[in-house]
Design a protein around this motif. Structure first.
Motif, short mmCIF file in Angstrom:
data_model
loop_
_atom_site.label_atom_id
_atom_site.label_comp_id
_atom_site.label_asym_id
_atom_site.label_seq_id
_atom_site.Cartn_x
_atom_site.Cartn_y
_atom_site.Cartn_z
N LEU A 18 -97.88 63.11 -5.67
CA LEU A 18 -98.53 63.37 -4.25
C LEU A 18 -99.66 62.83 -3.97
CD1 LEU A 18 -97.41 64.26 -1.19
CD2 LEU A 18 -97.93 66.53 -2.25
N TYR A 19 -100.62 63.47 -4.95
CA TYR A 19 -102.22 63.06 -4.81
C TYR A 19 -102.37 61.57 -5.17
CZ TYR A 19 -107.02 62.89 -5.70
OH TYR A 19 -108.26 62.46 -5.69
N GLU A 20 -101.83 60.97 -6.10
CA GLU A 20 -101.88 59.63 -6.28
C GLU A 20 -101.50 58.63 -5.28
OE1 GLU A 20 -100.26 59.11 -10.30
OE2 GLU A 20 -101.97 60.01 -11.24
N ALA A 21 -100.51 58.99 -4.67
CA ALA A 21 -99.65 58.14 -3.65
C ALA A 21 -100.67 58.38 -2.47
CB ALA A 21 -98.40 58.61 -3.44
N ALA A 22 -101.18 59.44 -1.89
CA ALA A 22 -102.05 59.57 -0.71
C ALA A 22 -103.36 58.94 -1.00
CB ALA A 22 -102.16 61.07 -0.72
N GLU A 23 -103.74 58.84 -2.37
CA GLU A 23 -105.07 58.05 -2.48
C GLU A 23 -104.78 56.82 -2.57
OE1 GLU A 23 -108.40 59.00 -5.93
OE2 GLU A 23 -106.22 58.57 -6.67
N LYS A 24 -103.65 56.22 -2.87
CA LYS A 24 -103.38 54.79 -2.58
C LYS A 24 -103.29 54.48 -1.29
CE LYS A 24 -100.86 53.48 -7.10
NZ LYS A 24 -99.67 53.35 -7.49
N LEU A 25 -102.72 55.19 -0.51
CA LEU A 25 -102.41 54.99 0.86
C LEU A 25 -103.88 54.95 1.61
CD1 LEU A 25 -100.76 54.68 3.60
CD2 LEU A 25 -100.54 57.04 3.94
N ALA A 26 -104.66 55.89 1.32
CA ALA A 26 -106.10 56.05 1.81
C ALA A 26 -106.77 54.77 1.57
CB ALA A 26 -106.86 57.18 1.14
N GLY A 27 -106.72 54.45 0.29
CA GLY A 27 -107.45 53.06 -0.19
C GLY A 27 -107.03 52.08 0.85
N TYR A 28 -105.66 52.10 1.01
CA TYR A 28 -105.10 50.65 1.59
C TYR A 28 -105.44 50.83 3.26
CZ TYR A 28 -101.72 47.14 3.29
OH TYR A 28 -101.34 46.10 3.72
N LEU A 29 -105.57 52.02 3.64
CA LEU A 29 -105.97 52.11 5.22
C LEU A 29 -107.32 51.72 5.23
CD1 LEU A 29 -104.42 55.65 5.99
CD2 LEU A 29 -103.70 53.45 6.84
N GLN A 30 -108.23 51.87 4.35
CA GLN A 30 -109.56 51.50 4.42
C GLN A 30 -109.59 50.28 4.50
OE1 GLN A 30 -111.98 53.80 1.57
NE2 GLN A 30 -112.18 55.64 2.88
N SER A 31 -108.94 49.49 3.58
CA SER A 31 -108.81 48.16 3.29
C SER A 31 -108.50 47.39 4.47
CB SER A 31 -107.91 47.77 2.18
OG SER A 31 -106.72 47.83 2.57
N ILE A 32 -107.61 47.69 5.48
CA ILE A 32 -107.10 47.18 6.59
C ILE A 32 -108.12 47.44 7.82
CG2 ILE A 32 -104.90 46.80 5.91
CD1 ILE A 32 -104.08 49.09 7.51
N GLY A 33 -109.26 48.43 7.38
CA GLY A 33 -110.25 48.58 8.60
C GLY A 33 -110.32 49.86 9.27
N GLU A 76 -96.36 41.75 5.93
CA GLU A 76 -97.29 40.51 6.50
C GLU A 76 -97.71 40.92 7.84
OE1 GLU A 76 -94.82 37.26 6.03
OE2 GLU A 76 -93.78 37.56 7.93
N GLY A 77 -98.97 40.37 8.48
CA GLY A 77 -99.22 40.44 9.54
C GLY A 77 -99.95 41.82 9.79
N PHE A 78 -99.41 42.29 11.05
CA PHE A 78 -99.82 43.80 11.43
C PHE A 78 -98.76 44.52 10.79
CE2 PHE A 78 -97.32 42.12 14.91
CZ PHE A 78 -96.26 42.83 15.00
N CYS A 79 -97.71 44.06 10.21
CA CYS A 79 -96.51 44.92 9.32
C CYS A 79 -97.11 45.07 7.94
CB CYS A 79 -95.40 44.30 9.53
SG CYS A 79 -94.85 44.34 11.18
N HIS A 80 -96.87 46.45 7.47
CA HIS A 80 -96.95 46.96 6.15
C HIS A 80 -96.12 47.57 5.73
CE1 HIS A 80 -101.31 45.77 7.46
NE2 HIS A 80 -100.95 46.24 8.35
N LEU A 81 -95.44 47.51 4.60
CA LEU A 81 -94.29 48.22 3.98
C LEU A 81 -94.88 49.40 3.21
CD1 LEU A 81 -91.82 45.45 3.17
CD2 LEU A 81 -91.88 47.22 5.19
N PHE A 82 -94.47 50.64 3.31
CA PHE A 82 -95.06 51.76 2.60
C PHE A 82 -94.79 51.96 0.95
CE2 PHE A 82 -95.30 56.33 1.79
CZ PHE A 82 -96.20 56.75 2.67
N THR A 83 -93.58 51.17 1.01
CA THR A 83 -93.29 51.04 -0.68
C THR A 83 -94.20 49.99 -0.96
OG1 THR A 83 -91.60 49.30 0.08
CG2 THR A 83 -90.60 51.70 -0.35
N GLU A 84 -94.44 48.95 -0.48
CA GLU A 84 -95.49 47.83 -1.04
C GLU A 84 -96.95 48.50 -1.31
OE1 GLU A 84 -94.61 44.61 -2.16
OE2 GLU A 84 -92.75 45.44 -1.98
#
Length: 563
Positions: A54-69, A180-188
């Protein structure tokens, strides 16, 4: 009110005041994952996830959110049922420095567009089947990113294979989107390597963690600004109330939706803070819930009256072992005494009524779970560090015990204010007290009683009539499954009392019989003048009966008849 009568009632195990952790909400996930890395954090329809995952998944999502602005203070909406993705999203957004905007998956396009515009959310995390709805409103809002997930993404094999076919049959659509584009897949996103996070300087007391919209049963919904401190404090208060529970040892049943602040505090945050296992159900279904309790053995079960009523009225309820349930905190709507007594007899656990509102994160009052019996009709006493008072509707002064007026509360769990609504925020407070809009009183011991919503009070022929009192009586009739009472226009009395009734399966009762039953238990001016039998009642997603929807429906019919 200098003298807090209710403190005399507190068991020795509950302190009058608490020391609160001065940390941010997402730091609790890091702490719990370090302490209990391999302990199950979530059980979801047969699949279990550990706190480490749970922690590692949340951390990955957080990093991705920052990467898209996404930067500090940006709002990101979560439009999901109770799923692992909802938990990961909540903590991931906070880790990224964002503000969570909980959004009801049942919202129509109009409701969704309003909330996205009002919050100015930059991103939304939602289900594949809701994607078409989101795309239709996207260009009218500030939304730049849509993150898509599916129920099947966190189902165990072979359920993950079969679920898409079930979904197609149930909803009639299959949604396929590319990463791709403005669409992002959670699993990816979760397949990508962990990114180094930007650690923003954040203030627990000032920074908003959650923008929680009020129900909006009247007027437009308002965004309630709840800070990290508001939510840490209220969850800590709940932990103090559950003093017999042990960290890392309990199992909490997650039926109350996370897009309601009650579910956020009593499940989503409490379970992470105390290392409890969350058993999540994406929606309330009676049979599924009974089977889940039987198999997963939850000890804590936050719920609403309609949930407990639904379980009790299942004809097969006795076939399931519900004895693991130790404590149930009931909120969102008044708890009929008959329901409480029957549920406690069926499970052997305690079901107690509490009280709260979104503006208070949400809990302010609860009955004692142990060492005191439930007080009939009471919402309990204020939590530690929480003050409560009754204000006169005429003079605005604080009233003594026994007198009825508007309930008001103070405490560190009370909101920062309404999002971009300074005037409405100001109107909701009086000398530092949060005015609840609820009518009630405090008895000589310090127990509080909610009589009704100020706006739901019926004035019939000059008499003040409180729907809750009548509903309590109607629930005592053996044929009644659900009841709600409302004031409807009346040419002679101004307003008159109408009862909307749902009968138990296989039961039958006439209007005359209900009328006779009511007259034996109520003063003549309180007895409903009209009864309407229905197959179901309109409800919010959390199970609260929408009294105002019935009144509005009644008013529309009245206007049509005039035309």
């Amino acid at each position: 009110m200098d003298q807090k009568l209710w403190h005399n009632l507190y068991p020795e195990d509950i302190p009058h005041g608490l020391d609160y952790p001065e940390t941010l909400l997402h730091h609790f996930l890091r702490k719990t994952a370090a302490e209990f890395p391999d302990k199950p954090a979530i059980h979801f329809l047969g699949k279990e996830l550990t706190f480490r995952y749970l922690y590692e998944a949340a951390e990955k999502l957080a990093g991705y959110l920052q990467s898209i602005g996404i930067v500090k203070g940006d709002r990101v909406a979560v439009m999901l049922p109770n799923t692992p993705q909802a938990v990961i999203s909540f903590y991931g957004i906070l880790m990224a420095g964002g503000i969570v905007v909980q959004t009801n998956p049942l919202y129509t396009e109009r409701e969704l567009e309003y909330q996205m515009k009002d919050s100015r959310a930059k991103g939304i995390i939602t289900l594949d089947i809701l994607y078409p709805r989101v795309t239709k409103i996207k260009d009218h809002t500030d939304l730049q990113h849509i993150i898509i997930t599916a129920i099947k993404d966190f189902l165990p094999f072979p359920k993950d294979i079969f679920y898409p076919f079930i979904q197609k049959k149930q909803y009639g659509i299959v949604v396929k989107v590319q990463h791709e584009g403005f669409c992002h897949l959670f699993t990816e996103i979760l397949k990508q390597p962990k990114r180094t996070l930007i650690e923003y300087e954040q203030n627990q007391e000032e920074d908003i963690a959650l923008l929680q919209y009020t129900g909006g049963t009247t007027g437009f919904p308002k965004g309630v600004m709840l800070t990290h401190k508001n939510l840490v404090v209220n969850t800590s208060m709940c932990t103090a109330w559950l003093y017999r529970y042990r960290r890392g040892e309990e199992i909490v049943l997650g039926v109350i939706p996370f897009f309601h602040v009650y579910g956020v505090t009593t499940i989503l945050i409490l379970a992470v803070m105390q290392a409890y296992k969350m058993v999540l159900l994406p929606k309330f279904d009676v049979k599924t819930t009974l089977k889940t309790i039987h198999k997963q053995r939850p000890t804590l079960f936050p719920g609403a009256p309609t949930i407990y009523i639904g379980l009790l009225n299942d004809p097969d309820v006795q076939k399931y072992d519900l004895s693991s349930i130790d404590s149930c905190l009931c909120g969102s709507a008044p708890l009929p005494l008959e329901v409480q007594e029957k549920f406690e007899k069926t499970t052997g656990g305690k079901l107690v009524e509490g009280y709260g509102l979104t503006e208070a994160s949400p809990i302010t009052h609860v009955n004692f779970l142990w060492d005191h019996p439930q007080v009939k009709g009471s919402i309990g006493v204020p939590l530690p560090d929480t003050d409560a008072a009754i204000f006169s509707l005429e003079t605005g002064e604080i009233l003594p015990p026994g007198e009825m007026g508007e309930m008001a509360v103070k405490g560190p769990q009370v909101m920062k204010g309404y999002w971009e609504r300074a005037d409405e925020t100001k109107q909701t407070f009086k000398d530092g007290w949060l005015l609840t809009g609820d009518l009630g009183y405090m008895d000589q011991q310090g127990y509080f009683y909610m009589v009704d919503r100020k706006k739901d009070m019926i004035i019939a022929g000059g008499f003040n009539v409180y729907p809750r009192e009548i509903e309590e009586v109607l629930y005592e009739h053996p044929a009644v499954k659900e009841a709600v009472v409302a004031g409807v226009p009346d040419p002679y009395r101004g307003e008159t009392v109408k009862a909307y009734i749902v009968l138990k399966e296989g039961s039958n009762v006439t209007e005359a019989e209900l009328n006779e039953f009511s007259r034996k238990n109520l003063a003549a001016y309180k007895v409903p003048r009209k009864y309407e039998f229905r197959l179901e009642l309109p409800k919010t997603a959390v199970g609260k009966i929408l009294r105002r929807a019935l009144v509005e429906e009644e008013n529309r019919h009245g206007n049509q008849e005039k035309d």
